[in-house]
Design a protein around this motif. Structure first.
Motif, PDB file in Angstrom:
ATOM      1  N   LEU A 138      -3.462  -5.113  -6.502  1.00  0.00           N
ATOM      2  CA  LEU A 138      -4.064  -3.934  -5.885  1.00  0.00           C
ATOM      3  C   LEU A 138      -3.355  -2.654  -6.333  1.00  0.00           C
ATOM      4  CD1 LEU A 138      -6.325  -3.104  -3.997  1.00  0.00           C
ATOM      5  CD2 LEU A 138      -4.745  -3.331  -2.068  1.00  0.00           C
ATOM      6  N   THR A 139      -2.018  -2.708  -6.387  1.00  0.00           N
ATOM      7  CA  THR A 139      -1.249  -1.536  -6.819  1.00  0.00           C
ATOM      8  C   THR A 139      -1.568  -1.171  -8.260  1.00  0.00           C
ATOM      9  OG1 THR A 139       0.575  -2.088  -5.328  1.00  0.00           O
ATOM     10  CG2 THR A 139       1.055  -0.572  -7.131  1.00  0.00           C
TER      11      THR A 139
ATOM     12  N   HIS B 292       3.218   2.643  -3.539  1.00  0.00           N
ATOM     13  CA  HIS B 292       3.766   2.294  -4.855  1.00  0.00           C
ATOM     14  C   HIS B 292       2.964   2.963  -5.977  1.00  0.00           C
ATOM     15  CE1 HIS B 292       6.842  -0.337  -3.443  1.00  0.00           C
ATOM     16  NE2 HIS B 292       6.013  -1.220  -2.919  1.00  0.00           N
TER      17      HIS B 292
ATOM     18  N   ALA C 215      -7.805  -5.324   1.221  1.00  0.00           N
ATOM     19  CA  ALA C 215      -6.696  -6.168   1.672  1.00  0.00           C
ATOM     20  C   ALA C 215      -6.298  -5.809   3.106  1.00  0.00           C
ATOM     21  CB  ALA C 215      -5.508  -5.999   0.726  1.00  0.00           C
ATOM     22  N   ASP C 216      -5.275  -6.506   3.619  1.00  0.00           N
ATOM     23  CA  ASP C 216      -4.800  -6.230   4.974  1.00  0.00           C
ATOM     24  C   ASP C 216      -4.075  -4.889   5.032  1.00  0.00           C
ATOM     25  OD1 ASP C 216      -1.667  -6.731   4.764  1.00  0.00           O
ATOM     26  OD2 ASP C 216      -2.657  -8.308   3.608  1.00  0.00           O
TER      27      ASP C 216
ATOM     28  N   GLY D 257      -3.824  -9.383  -4.044  1.00  0.00           N
ATOM     29  CA  GLY D 257      -2.457  -9.245  -3.570  1.00  0.00           C
ATOM     30  C   GLY D 257      -1.912  -7.861  -3.868  1.00  0.00           C
ATOM     31  N   LEU D 258      -0.649  -7.635  -3.476  1.00  0.00           N
ATOM     32  CA  LEU D 258      -0.044  -6.317  -3.603  1.00  0.00           C
ATOM     33  C   LEU D 258       0.051  -5.857  -5.060  1.00  0.00           C
ATOM     34  CD1 LEU D 258       1.361  -3.869  -2.390  1.00  0.00           C
ATOM     35  CD2 LEU D 258       3.515  -5.159  -2.440  1.00  0.00           C
TER      36      LEU D 258
ATOM     37  N   GLU E 249      -0.942  -3.838   5.778  1.00  0.00           N
ATOM     38  CA  GLU E 249       0.367  -3.675   5.159  1.00  0.00           C
ATOM     39  C   GLU E 249       0.252  -3.650   3.631  1.00  0.00           C
ATOM     40  OE1 GLU E 249       4.442  -2.954   5.346  1.00  0.00           O
ATOM     41  OE2 GLU E 249       2.898  -2.948   6.898  1.00  0.00           O
ATOM     42  N   THR E 250      -0.533  -4.569   3.075  1.00  0.00           N
ATOM     43  CA  THR E 250      -0.727  -4.607   1.622  1.00  0.00           C
ATOM     44  C   THR E 250      -1.393  -3.330   1.134  1.00  0.00           C
ATOM     45  OG1 THR E 250      -0.945  -7.024   1.657  1.00  0.00           O
ATOM     46  CG2 THR E 250      -1.806  -5.881  -0.277  1.00  0.00           C
ATOM     47  N   THR E 251      -2.395  -2.878   1.865  1.00  0.00           N
ATOM     48  CA  THR E 251      -3.106  -1.656   1.483  1.00  0.00           C
ATOM     49  C   THR E 251      -2.173  -0.451   1.498  1.00  0.00           C
ATOM     50  OG1 THR E 251      -5.178  -2.523   2.394  1.00  0.00           O
ATOM     51  CG2 THR E 251      -5.029  -0.140   2.072  1.00  0.00           C
TER      52      THR E 251
ATOM     53  N   LYS F 258       1.137  -0.326   1.322  1.00  0.00           N
ATOM     54  CA  LYS F 258       2.156  -0.425   0.276  1.00  0.00           C
ATOM     55  C   LYS F 258       1.575  -0.149  -1.107  1.00  0.00           C
ATOM     56  CE  LYS F 258       5.410  -3.612   2.512  1.00  0.00           C
ATOM     57  NZ  LYS F 258       6.020  -4.967   2.468  1.00  0.00           N
ATOM     58  N   SER F 259       0.348  -0.597  -1.343  1.00  0.00           N
ATOM     59  CA  SER F 259      -0.270  -0.383  -2.659  1.00  0.00           C
ATOM     60  C   SER F 259      -0.445   1.113  -2.934  1.00  0.00           C
ATOM     61  CB  SER F 259      -1.622  -1.102  -2.748  1.00  0.00           C
ATOM     62  OG  SER F 259      -2.614  -0.463  -1.972  1.00  0.00           O
TER      63      SER F 259
END
Length: 461
Positions: free
Chosen positions: A45-46, A256, A245-246, A41-42, A248-250, A252-253
Motif C-alpha cells: 500500500l505504501t 511513510h 486496508a485497516d 499489506g503495508l 492502522e495500515t492505512t 502508516k501507509s
C-alpha cells in the motif's frame, strides 16, 4: 530513438503484464483485494501510494523547477507531497471517524446530489489530465512533437499500459506498483551514485539560486502550502487507496509515503538544479545533463521517468473505471464496463496529447486551484463536523474555485493580463489566497445564516 531505452521499457512492460492477475470478478477488479479477498499489506500500500504520486510529470516538473528556480523550485514541488499528511487525516475522518464508504458518500450526505456532481466533475478532469500528462512525458522522451518516433512512442506506451491495466483492475495496479516502485528506487539510487561520482552534486551547485521570498521558487512554496489542504481530496488515486486496508495500515501507509516521496522528489529535482547551475545560455535541461553526466546516467534518468509514467497511468485508469462504474454509477460495475471505461480515458488522454497544452505544470496548478473549493468543506463540514452548511455556500465556493483555475490558465498562457505583468506564480499565489479566503467566508456566512431565525417570533399580547 535510444535502443537501450526501448529495450528497458519493453522489459518493464512484459514483467508488468505477467504480474497482473486477470480479475475474475468485478469485486476484485474495483476493490483492490486479492482473488482470496485479502486487502493489501503495508509495504504494497505504501509503495503504491508513493509510485502513483511520483509520476513522470512530477519528476520532470521537479527537475524543471530546479533548473529554473534552484533548490527552492524543487522544494516547492516536494511540498505538494505533504498532501499525504492531510490526506491521512481526511481519510481517517471520512472513513473511520464518521463511517462513510467513499468521499462521494460523505459529500452526498452533506450536500446531496450536487455535492457529488461537483466533486465528480473536478476529479474526472483530474484523471483525464493525469492520463494526458504521463503519456505526454513519454512522447517528449522519444522524439520531437509531431515526429514519427514521438507518435509511435505515445501510441505504444498507451496501448501496452492499457492492456495490462485491463487484465486485473485495481489489484493488478497494486501488484505492478510494488514491482515498479522497487525498480524505481534501485534506478534512482544507481543514478544518484553515478551523479555523485561525477562531482557535480555539490552544495555550491545546489545553492546556485539564493533565497528571496519574492522569487518564483519561494512563492511556489507558499502556493503549495495553501493547496495541500484540499489537494489530496481531489485526487481519486490517493483517496481510493485510503479505503482498502485497516485503520492502522492505512494511516502508516500515508505517513511513510510522505517522507519517501519527499526525499525521492527532492533527489530527482536536484539533477535539474545541477543542470541549472551549469547550463550555458539557451541550453535545455536535458542537453546540459547529457553534457555533464554522460549517456549511462541519462539512460537511467529516462528509464525512471518511463517507469513512473507507467505506474501512474495504470493506477489512474483503475481509479477512472471505479469512478464511472462504482462512485458515479453511470454504468453497471462489471468487468467489461470497467475495461471499456479505461479505453475511453486513454483515448481522451491521447486526444489532449495531440491537441492540448504542453505546459506540464499547468495541469497541476489548474487542478490544484480548482480543488481548493474542497478546503472549506474539509475545515467546516469534515473536521468541524458541521451539518448545517447550506448548498448555496458549497456551490458558490465551487464556482469561485473554477473561476480561479480558469483565470490562472488564461493568465499563465498569456491569453489575458488582468493581473498585470507579475510572474505567473505570483498570480497563482494571489488567486489561491483569494479562492481559499473566499470559500471559507462563504461557508462561514452560510453557517451564520442557518443560525438565524427564519420567521419572526409571535407577538405576546
Amino acid at each position: 530513438m535510444d535502443i537501450s531505452l526501448i529495450i528497458a521499457v519493453t522489459a518493464v512492460a512484459i514483467i508488468s503484464v505477467f504480474l497482473s492477475p486477470k480479475a475474475n470478478s468485478s469485486k476484485a477488479f474495483f476493490s483492490g483485494h486479492s482473488p482470496e479477498g485479502k486487502p493489501p499489506g503495508l509495504l504494497m500500500l505504501t509503495f503504491s501510494q508513493v509510485t502513483t504520486w511520483i509520476f513522470a510529470r512530477s519528476l520532470l516538473n521537479a527537475a524543471i523547477l530546479g533548473f529554473y528556480y534552484g533548490l527552492w523550485g524543487t522544494l516547492a514541488y516536494a511540498a505538494y507531497y505533504l498532501s499525504f499528511l492531510t490526506g491521512a487525516k481526511i481519510i481517517d475522518s471520512v472513513r473511520f471517524d464518521q463511517g462513510f464508504s467513499s468521499i462521494q458518500a460523505f459529500l452526498a450526505h452533506r450536500f446531496g446530489h450536487w455535492g457529488t456532481r461537483c466533486y465528480n466533475f473536478v476529479i474526472g478532469i483530474r484523471l483525464i489530465s493525469e492520463v494526458f500528462a504521463n503519456i505526454l512525458v513519454i512522447g517528449i522522451l522519444f522524439g520531437v512533437t509531431g515526429s514519427t518516433s514521438y507518435t509511435a512512442a505515445v501510441a505504444l506506451f498507451a496501448v501496452i499500459t492499457l492492456i495490462y491495466s485491463m487484465l486485473g483492475g485495481l489489484h493488478a495496479s497494486l501488484r505492478t506498483d510494488l514491482f515498479q516502485m522497487i525498480l524505481f528506487l534501485v534506478l534512482l539510487g544507481g543514478l544518484t551514485v553515478l551523479v555523485l561520482t561525477t562531482g557535480q552534486l555539490t552544495s555550491t551547485a545546489l545553492m546556485f539560486k539564493s533565497f528571496d521570498i519574492t522569487d518564483p521558487g519561494p512563492v511556489l512554496i507558499l502556493v503549495a502550502l495553501l493547496q495541500i489542504w484540499s489537494y489530496p481530496m481531489h485526487d481519486p488515486v490517493m483517496m481510493d487507496r485510503g479505503f482498502l486496508a485497516d485503520r492502522e495500515t492505512t494511516r502508516k501507509s500515508f505517513y511513510h509515503a510522505t517522507w519517501i516521496s519527499f526525499i525521492c522528489i527532492t533527489l530527482f529535482g536536484s539533477f535539474g538544479i545541477i543542470a541549472g547551475a551549469n547550463a550555458i545560455s539557451g541550453e535545455a535541461m536535458n542537453d546540459t545533463l547529457m553534457r555533464l553526466l554522460g549517456e549511462v546516467p541519462m539512460l537511467l534518468f529516462n528509464i525512471t521517468l518511463v517507469i513512473s509514467a507507467m505506474s501512474t497511468l495504470d493506477s489512474t485508469l483503475s481509479s477512472a473505471s471505479k469512478l464511472v462504474a462504482v462512485d458515479m454509477q453511470w454504468i453497471e460495475p462489471s468487468l467489461i464496463n470497467g475495461r471499456i471505461t479505461m479505453a475511453v480515458f486513454v483515448l481522451l488522454g491521447l486526444l489532449l496529447v495531440f491537441a492540448g497544452n504542453k505546459d506540464l505544470f499547468s495541469a497541476v496548478a489548474v487542478s490544484g486551484t480548482a480543488s481548493m473549493y474542497l478546503a472549506p468543506v474539509i475545515f467546516f463540514s469534515l473536521w468541524g463536523k458541521r451539518t448545517d452548511i447550506p448548498l448555496w455556500s458549497y456551490l458558490s465556493c465551487f464556482a469561485i474555485a473554477l473561476a480561479g483555475a480558469a483565470l490562472y490558465f488564461t493568465e499563465s498562457s498569456g491569453h489575458t493580463h488582468l493581473l498585470g505583468d507579475s510572474h505567473k506564480y505570483t498570480k497563482l499565489l494571489w488567486i489561491s489566497l483569494s479562492v481559499l479566503a473566499g470559500g471559507c467566508l462563504l461557508f462561514w456566512a452560510g453557517m451564520i445564516s442557518k443560525q438565524q431565525p427564519t420567521t419572526l417570533p409571535e407577538t405576546v399580547v
